[in-house]
Design a protein around this motif. Sequence first.
Motif, short mmCIF file in Angstrom:
data_model
loop_
_atom_site.label_atom_id
_atom_site.label_comp_id
_atom_site.label_asym_id
_atom_site.label_seq_id
_atom_site.Cartn_x
_atom_site.Cartn_y
_atom_site.Cartn_z
N THR A 102 -37.56 -72.10 119.71
CA THR A 102 -38.54 -73.49 118.78
C THR A 102 -38.84 -73.61 117.16
O THR A 102 -39.64 -71.79 116.61
CB THR A 102 -40.16 -73.00 119.08
OG1 THR A 102 -39.98 -73.67 120.59
CG2 THR A 102 -40.55 -74.27 118.74
N ALA B 12 -40.29 -68.00 119.34
CA ALA B 12 -39.90 -68.51 117.73
C ALA B 12 -40.26 -68.46 116.54
O ALA B 12 -39.65 -67.46 116.14
CB ALA B 12 -41.67 -69.21 117.76
N ASP C 87 -30.78 -74.50 117.13
CA ASP C 87 -31.54 -75.10 117.07
C ASP C 87 -30.83 -75.31 119.18
O ASP C 87 -32.16 -76.56 119.45
CB ASP C 87 -32.11 -76.69 116.08
CG ASP C 87 -32.54 -77.22 116.79
OD1 ASP C 87 -33.47 -77.33 116.82
OD2 ASP C 87 -32.57 -78.60 116.10
N ARG D 253 -38.31 -65.92 124.99
CA ARG D 253 -38.91 -67.03 124.58
C ARG D 253 -39.06 -66.86 123.12
O ARG D 253 -40.58 -66.38 122.67
CB ARG D 253 -40.72 -68.00 125.42
CG ARG D 253 -39.98 -69.10 126.35
CD ARG D 253 -40.92 -68.67 127.39
NE ARG D 253 -42.29 -67.08 128.06
CZ ARG D 253 -43.39 -67.79 127.45
NH1 ARG D 253 -44.16 -68.85 126.67
NH2 ARG D 253 -44.39 -65.76 127.51
N GLN E 100 -50.29 -71.12 120.95
CA GLN E 100 -48.54 -71.29 121.83
C GLN E 100 -48.92 -69.18 121.71
O GLN E 100 -48.20 -69.09 121.44
CB GLN E 100 -47.71 -72.00 120.79
CG GLN E 100 -48.13 -73.91 120.90
CD GLN E 100 -46.88 -74.18 119.89
OE1 GLN E 100 -47.33 -74.26 117.97
NE2 GLN E 100 -46.03 -74.88 120.01
N ILE F 263 -40.80 -74.30 113.13
CA ILE F 263 -41.06 -74.35 112.76
C ILE F 263 -40.97 -74.17 111.40
O ILE F 263 -40.94 -73.00 110.63
CB ILE F 263 -42.48 -73.52 113.47
CG1 ILE F 263 -42.70 -74.21 114.69
CG2 ILE F 263 -43.86 -73.71 113.13
CD1 ILE F 263 -44.07 -72.65 115.96
#
Length: 431
Positions: A139, A31, A133, A29, A3, A141
């Motif tokens: 994202t 994570a 969130d 973007r 990813q 994890i």
Amino acid sequence: MTQAFDIVVVGAGMVGAALATGLGQEGFRVAVVDRAAAPAYEPSSAPDIRVSALSVGSERYLRSLNAWQSIQSMRATPYQRLAVWDDTQHPLTNLIPGRMARVEFDASALSTSHLGHIVENSVTQQALWQTADSEANVTIIAGHGVSRLEQSEQHATLTLDDGRELEAKLVIGADGANSRIRDLAGIGVNRDQYGQQAMVVSIRYQGPVEDITWQGFQPSGPRAFLPLHSAGAKYPGESWGSLVWYDAPEQLARLKSLEPSELMAEIQSAFPNELPPLTHIDSVASFPIARQHAKHYVSGRVVLAGDSAHTINPLAGQGVNLGFQDAQCLQSILREAWRAGDDLASPSRLAQYERMRRPANRRMMLTMDLFYYLFSNRVPPAHLIRNLGLGAARALPFARNQVARYAMGIDTELPAVLRELTTRLPGFNRL
């Protein structure tokens, strides 16, 4: 399958979750990886034993992330006053009037409504998880850690403990004092362990919610009181609070072994008279305290923030506030790099972050150490000096208030004279 993201933040504590939220709001973007799940919140539960004194500056940052309203909807206690005094009994004490050994900061004198808020760490963290969130670019994890880190000229690749791979232009290590990312990036630390430990006690007391947080200094270390919220209809006339007792590990081990009623009696006897009558002890924990500073904040495509980069003596509760300052600074620099079309791991951009944050963090480290060593001893000259210093602070309200405005995040710059003084303290350039 790999990813791809612009940035991976490892660690979703308060600083990591704030960074993930802010960067997601900027359009990156992102994570964010954490071994734990989001902390739970139950309005009727006793407060989390881990609390922080969030400064006005941190509040301003959390507002910009749209997290402050959520924090206030849960639990946050404002305080208008902060007091510090020398509680040591010594023959030299008689040389200085008692009132001279006490300094009190008041929000009204600083032209602000409050000095900060006492907030449970789990409340701040949950609010930030909620904001992260809610961001389409973020994202989360949860429940997984990082087992491997590889770097190339183009990107960094993280392998998670379930075998998944995450690729990013930049990895931010915000995974705490025992940072896995810092270790994987080969960044060393300078660490000094203090002789004392800190015991934290979650208590209820008789009386309304206090508007003051205070620290009375003993040779063995400070004893502090932080006000929390009302205990509610279930305990009429009572409020919650948090106490911190610094002492030798063996003394704290003895205290922790006592029955709650015995510990309550010892606390009531050992703490300053300003402590309201205790009615209940809910939980007790202790932890070692250390000053730790990463030798570098940057290694290739890895950059550190918060406790991964630095930990300080917690006696003034500045740790998380410094972490939020790191987050704001790094977020701003990455935003400018993106707008200019630069690589997010541009050495010049990341070096700018370290140049801005390392000296500021060192100054706070040394200031806390100065307080620690000046107050935590029985040496007569030091006893006299600290009382004279507190007396001078009382007599010079303008200078005192300038320092307070900086510490509370109301002003962003330390007064020039003190900035120069801290850079001249022994050991500044070694940290």
